[in-house]
Design an enzyme around this catalytic site. Structure first.
Site, mmCIF file in Angstrom:
data_model
loop_
_atom_site.group_PDB
_atom_site.id
_atom_site.type_symbol
_atom_site.label_atom_id
_atom_site.label_comp_id
_atom_site.label_asym_id
_atom_site.label_seq_id
_atom_site.Cartn_x
_atom_site.Cartn_y
_atom_site.Cartn_z
ATOM 1 N N ASP A 84 4.124 7.430 -7.332
ATOM 2 C CA ASP A 84 3.963 5.989 -7.133
ATOM 3 C C ASP A 84 5.300 5.308 -7.409
ATOM 4 O O ASP A 84 5.788 5.327 -8.534
ATOM 5 C CB ASP A 84 2.878 5.453 -8.073
ATOM 6 C CG ASP A 84 2.670 3.955 -7.973
ATOM 7 O OD1 ASP A 84 3.264 3.316 -7.086
ATOM 8 O OD2 ASP A 84 1.894 3.421 -8.789
ATOM 9 N N ALA A 139 -2.073 6.067 -8.475
ATOM 10 C CA ALA A 139 -1.564 4.706 -8.303
ATOM 11 C C ALA A 139 -1.793 3.903 -9.580
ATOM 12 O O ALA A 139 -2.615 4.275 -10.416
ATOM 13 C CB ALA A 139 -2.264 4.037 -7.126
ATOM 14 N N CYS A 140 -1.080 2.809 -9.702
ATOM 15 C CA CYS A 140 -1.193 1.919 -10.855
ATOM 16 C C CYS A 140 -2.651 1.514 -11.059
ATOM 17 O O CYS A 140 -3.344 1.236 -10.085
ATOM 18 C CB CYS A 140 -0.341 0.676 -10.627
ATOM 19 S SG CYS A 140 -0.449 -0.525 -11.964
ATOM 20 N N PRO A 141 -3.143 1.515 -12.272
ATOM 21 C CA PRO A 141 -2.446 1.680 -13.534
ATOM 22 C C PRO A 141 -2.518 3.104 -14.104
ATOM 23 O O PRO A 141 -2.172 3.326 -15.249
ATOM 24 C CB PRO A 141 -3.194 0.714 -14.445
ATOM 25 C CG PRO A 141 -4.626 0.852 -13.988
ATOM 26 C CD PRO A 141 -4.527 1.026 -12.476
ATOM 27 N N ARG A 177 -2.656 -6.064 -9.723
ATOM 28 C CA ARG A 177 -3.920 -5.484 -9.261
ATOM 29 C C ARG A 177 -4.974 -5.484 -10.355
ATOM 30 O O ARG A 177 -6.136 -5.792 -10.113
ATOM 31 C CB ARG A 177 -3.682 -4.062 -8.737
ATOM 32 C CG ARG A 177 -4.888 -3.486 -8.008
ATOM 33 C CD ARG A 177 -4.576 -2.175 -7.324
ATOM 34 N NE ARG A 177 -4.436 -1.087 -8.254
ATOM 35 C CZ ARG A 177 -5.454 -0.405 -8.784
ATOM 36 N NH1 ARG A 177 -6.681 -0.712 -8.447
ATOM 37 N NH2 ARG A 177 -5.246 0.575 -9.627
#
Length: 189
Positions: free
Chosen positions: A43, A16-18, A150
């Protein structure tokens, strides 16, 4: 669709990010100018994230192919003089954001819709990074704009985009929602 040839394959599935961007940055360092990196990710947000990251660093985002649940992103490495990564100069901490919430400001949340739905700053405007370019007209250019995601990565890219499009008072909030301790709201009941 024909098979696109990449010089290097990067597996970022399940991240998932990042993390897809973090791994892409590292992989790009080992490529020579002109070589193509294929990043395989699951993602959904990685499509907008990698495109914006490539544009901010001078690398060429070639496109994305979806096969089953895997997004295959293709990025061509630019020459050294093109790749100085840019960061938005105006940065606020989470604590500074808390203080600003009492003022007449716009909090722009550029995370994916699902991230926003579960947990967001009350009254924040939700426009995912991948939609921002097409929805700039929904935002007031003259108001102070505080951009959150986030971790501060997507919001940095969004802040650069806003500034480039004539928004005058844009701030990237770091570290963002991953460490937000202020009041939150949820659309999930």
């Amino acid at each position: 669709m024909g098979n696109i040839q990449a010089n290097v394959l990067l597996d970022a599935k399940g991240l998932a990010c990042p993390m897809p961007i973090v791994k892409t940055k590292k992989a790009m360092k080992d490529l020579e100018a002109g070589q193509v990196l294929e990043i395989q990710a699951t993602d959904k947000g990685s499509k907008a994230d990698l495109r914006a990251w490539a544009e901010s660093t001078g690398h060429q985002y070639l496109g994305t192919i979806e096969e089953d649940d895997v997004l295959k992103h293709f990025v061509r490495k630019a020459s050294g003089e093109e790749t100085a990564e840019k960061n938005h100069p105006n940065v606020l901490s989470n604590e500074q954001l808390k203080q600003k919430l009492a003022e007449d400001v716009v909090v722009l949340d550029v995370r994916e819709s699902a991230e926003y739905a579960f947990n967001h700053i009350p009254n924040a405007v939700s426009i995912p990074l991948g939609e921002l370019e097409n929805r700039l007209n929904e935002l007031p250019k003259k108001k102070e704009m505080l951009v959150v995601c986030r971790t501060g990565s997507r919001s940095d890219l969004a802040s650069q985009m806003l500034a480039k499009n004539g928004f005058e008072n844009v701030w990237n909030v770091v570290p963002g929602m991953s460490e937000w301790s202020g009041v939150t709201d949820s659309n999930v009941k």
